[in-house]
Design a protein around this motif. Structure first.
Motif, PDB file in Angstrom:
ATOM      1  N   LYS A   1      24.813  29.013  16.157  1.00 47.86           N
ATOM      2  CA  LYS A   1      23.957  27.976  15.314  1.00 47.86           C
ATOM      3  C   LYS A   1      24.811  27.468  14.146  1.00 47.86           C
ATOM      4  N   MET A   2      26.015  28.343  13.899  1.00 48.56           N
ATOM      5  CA  MET A   2      26.861  28.060  12.744  1.00 48.56           C
ATOM      6  C   MET A   2      28.095  27.052  13.393  1.00 48.56           C
ATOM      7  N   ASP A   3      28.179  26.219  12.432  1.00 44.83           N
ATOM      8  CA  ASP A   3      29.155  25.126  12.910  1.00 44.83           C
ATOM      9  C   ASP A   3      30.087  25.211  11.704  1.00 44.83           C
ATOM     10  N   LYS A   4      31.489  25.883  12.435  1.00 37.82           N
ATOM     11  CA  LYS A   4      32.564  26.098  11.513  1.00 37.82           C
ATOM     12  C   LYS A   4      33.784  25.060  11.888  1.00 37.82           C
TER      13      LYS A   4
ATOM     14  N   SER B   1      34.978  22.906   6.584  1.00 38.84           N
ATOM     15  CA  SER B   1      33.465  22.722   6.482  1.00 38.84           C
ATOM     16  C   SER B   1      32.769  23.714   7.120  1.00 38.84           C
ATOM     17  N   ILE B   2      31.552  24.149   6.583  1.00 37.41           N
ATOM     18  CA  ILE B   2      30.640  25.137   7.337  1.00 37.41           C
ATOM     19  C   ILE B   2      29.102  24.566   7.064  1.00 37.41           C
ATOM     20  N   ALA B   3      28.373  24.658   8.289  1.00 37.00           N
ATOM     21  CA  ALA B   3      27.143  24.078   8.340  1.00 37.00           C
ATOM     22  C   ALA B   3      26.315  25.348   8.994  1.00 37.00           C
TER      23      ALA B   3
ATOM     24  N   VAL C   1      16.067  30.512   3.400  1.00 40.42           N
ATOM     25  CA  VAL C   1      14.906  30.280   3.046  1.00 40.42           C
ATOM     26  C   VAL C   1      14.130  28.882   3.454  1.00 40.42           C
ATOM     27  N   SER C   2      15.013  28.148   3.150  1.00 41.69           N
ATOM     28  CA  SER C   2      14.468  26.626   3.450  1.00 41.69           C
ATOM     29  C   SER C   2      14.099  26.309   5.018  1.00 41.69           C
ATOM     30  N   GLU C   3      15.193  27.217   5.811  1.00 38.24           N
ATOM     31  CA  GLU C   3      15.217  26.930   7.358  1.00 38.24           C
ATOM     32  C   GLU C   3      15.547  25.457   7.740  1.00 38.24           C
ATOM     33  N   THR C   4      16.513  24.840   6.654  1.00 37.02           N
ATOM     34  CA  THR C   4      16.918  23.598   7.086  1.00 37.02           C
ATOM     35  C   THR C   4      18.464  23.559   6.859  1.00 37.02           C
ATOM     36  N   THR C   5      19.132  22.679   7.719  1.00 37.95           N
ATOM     37  CA  THR C   5      20.583  23.050   8.053  1.00 37.95           C
ATOM     38  C   THR C   5      21.248  22.404   6.809  1.00 37.95           C
ATOM     39  N   VAL C   6      22.200  23.327   6.248  1.00 36.15           N
ATOM     40  CA  VAL C   6      22.944  22.779   5.070  1.00 36.15           C
ATOM     41  C   VAL C   6      24.442  22.719   5.469  1.00 36.15           C
ATOM     42  N   ARG C   7      25.193  21.901   4.786  1.00 37.14           N
ATOM     43  CA  ARG C   7      26.631  21.709   4.974  1.00 37.14           C
ATOM     44  C   ARG C   7      27.348  21.716   3.650  1.00 37.14           C
ATOM     45  N   PHE C   8      28.653  22.482   3.825  1.00 33.74           N
ATOM     46  CA  PHE C   8      29.457  22.445   2.689  1.00 33.74           C
ATOM     47  C   PHE C   8      30.680  22.399   3.206  1.00 33.74           C
ATOM     48  N   GLU C   9      31.820  21.359   2.190  1.00 32.55           N
ATOM     49  CA  GLU C   9      33.072  21.050   2.431  1.00 32.55           C
ATOM     50  C   GLU C   9      33.945  21.823   1.512  1.00 32.55           C
ATOM     51  N   ALA C  10      35.237  22.368   1.792  1.00 32.15           N
ATOM     52  CA  ALA C  10      35.961  22.629   0.763  1.00 32.15           C
ATOM     53  C   ALA C  10      37.224  21.897   0.529  1.00 32.15           C
ATOM     54  N   PRO C  11      37.477  21.524  -0.577  1.00 32.68           N
ATOM     55  CA  PRO C  11      38.677  20.409  -0.715  1.00 32.68           C
ATOM     56  C   PRO C  11      40.048  21.219  -0.567  1.00 32.68           C
TER      57      PRO C  11
END
Length: 316
Positions: A171-174, A284-286, A291-301
């Motif tokens: 379930k983790m998108d790298k 990026s990683i999603a 806690v929120s049980e929602t999908t979050v996504r982060f990007e690294a420059p």
């Protein structure tokens, strides 16, 4: 005086959030700067007690366990993060996200994720020094020393368990960016090749494609094309050691400046253009926030080295 006592005897009651953790890993967070060999020694000698009894290093802590932590005599010369204060302080600017459960870091290239192999400290030791008040801080996953980009740190054991479950169930998108030799074909969307890890006599890890290896799959697509190189996005479906690097080599398109699996002629060309590091970046990683049980996504420059080489290749 060469030695100093790190603290008096302490008794720690294990809260629910710390349950399930091995006693040796727990002691490493409690006795910062103390070498692993000493932690195993005090466990072996019975100086550490759980509910007044001896335990082995693999013992997993239970809620309400009472842990006796002895005073530990530490040489002032023991490895500690202090000589690297500038590197530790600089980590603050690499934090992409932080709350009371998780931290997402844009790890610099050249920094190991943890100490060992002659290194006194790595990313996790630096972060613990940066957040001395944190009771719990552990790596959710790993990145190779020379790979930069997104890495997740758990600040609670419950968050670590949640993240590990996502890793296990896919379930983790790298997504990684890699600059590779030659023209990656548009028609090649994946590399599926079993990988076997070998430990050399020197202790160095080398991975190769082998029929008796573990099943491994990486998916790819081209982001940009240059005269002698391609910028590709790689998404690992499995999580084997050096997977993306070896799969790129296996496909005939090794990654730029890869000292283990690279192409010397291509690497020389890239170094002449100013690239002095492996071009593999966890862009990026999603994942599902615990806690929120929602999908979050982060990007690294990109860092300056990666931005610079892409700019130079574009201008040709």
């Amino acid at each position: 005086m060469n030695d100093q006592v790190s603290q008096k005897v302490r008794f720690v009651t294990i809260e629910d959030d710390l349950s399930g953790q091995r006693i040796d890993n727990f002691l490493r967070t409690q006795l910062k700067g103390v070498p692993k060999s000493m932690i195993y020694r005090i466990l072996r000698k019975g100086e550490v007690r759980v509910n007044k009894g001896r335990v082995k290093p693999e013992y997993k802590l239970q809620p309400q366990d009472l842990v006796r932590i002895p005073p530990v005599r530490v040489s002032q010369g023991q490895p500690a993060p202090s000589p690297k204060l500038d590197s530790i302080a600089a980590l603050t600017s690499h934090i992409l996200f932080e709350d009371d459960r998780l931290m997402v870091i844009n790890k610099p290239s050249g920094m190991a994720v943890h100490g060992g192999s002659g290194l006194s400290f790595g990313l996790i030791e630096g972060l613990r020094a940066l957040r001395p008040e944190a009771k719990f801080m552990e790596l959710v996953h790993r990145l190779d020393r020379d790979t930069s980009g997104c890495i997740i740190i758990a600040k609670k054991r419950s968050a670590l368990r949640h993240m590990h479950e996502q890793l296990r169930t896919g379930k983790m998108d790298k997504r990684y960016h890699a600059l590779v030799c030659g023209q990656w074909p548009d028609s090649r969307f994946k590399v599926k090749a079993p990988l076997r890890k070998n430990i050399l006599q020197s202790g160095e890890r080398m991975v190769s494609v082998s029929e008796d290896g573990k099943p491994s799959e990486t998916r790819y697509h081209v982001l940009k094309r240059f005269n002698s190189a391609s910028l590709v996005e790689a998404s690992p479906i499995t999580g084997r050691t050096h997977q993306i690097r070896v799969h790129c080599l296996h496909a005939g398109h090794p990654i730029a400046c890869d000292t283990k699996y690279g192409d010397s002629e291509f690497d020389t060309e890239m170094r002449n253009n100013g690239l002095n590091r492996l071009f593999l970046h966890a862009a990026s990683i999603a994942f599902i926030h615990p806690v929120s049980e929602t999908t979050v996504r982060f990007e690294a420059p990109y860092d300056n080295a990666l931005s610079s080489i892409v700019s130079k290749l574009q201008d040709r």
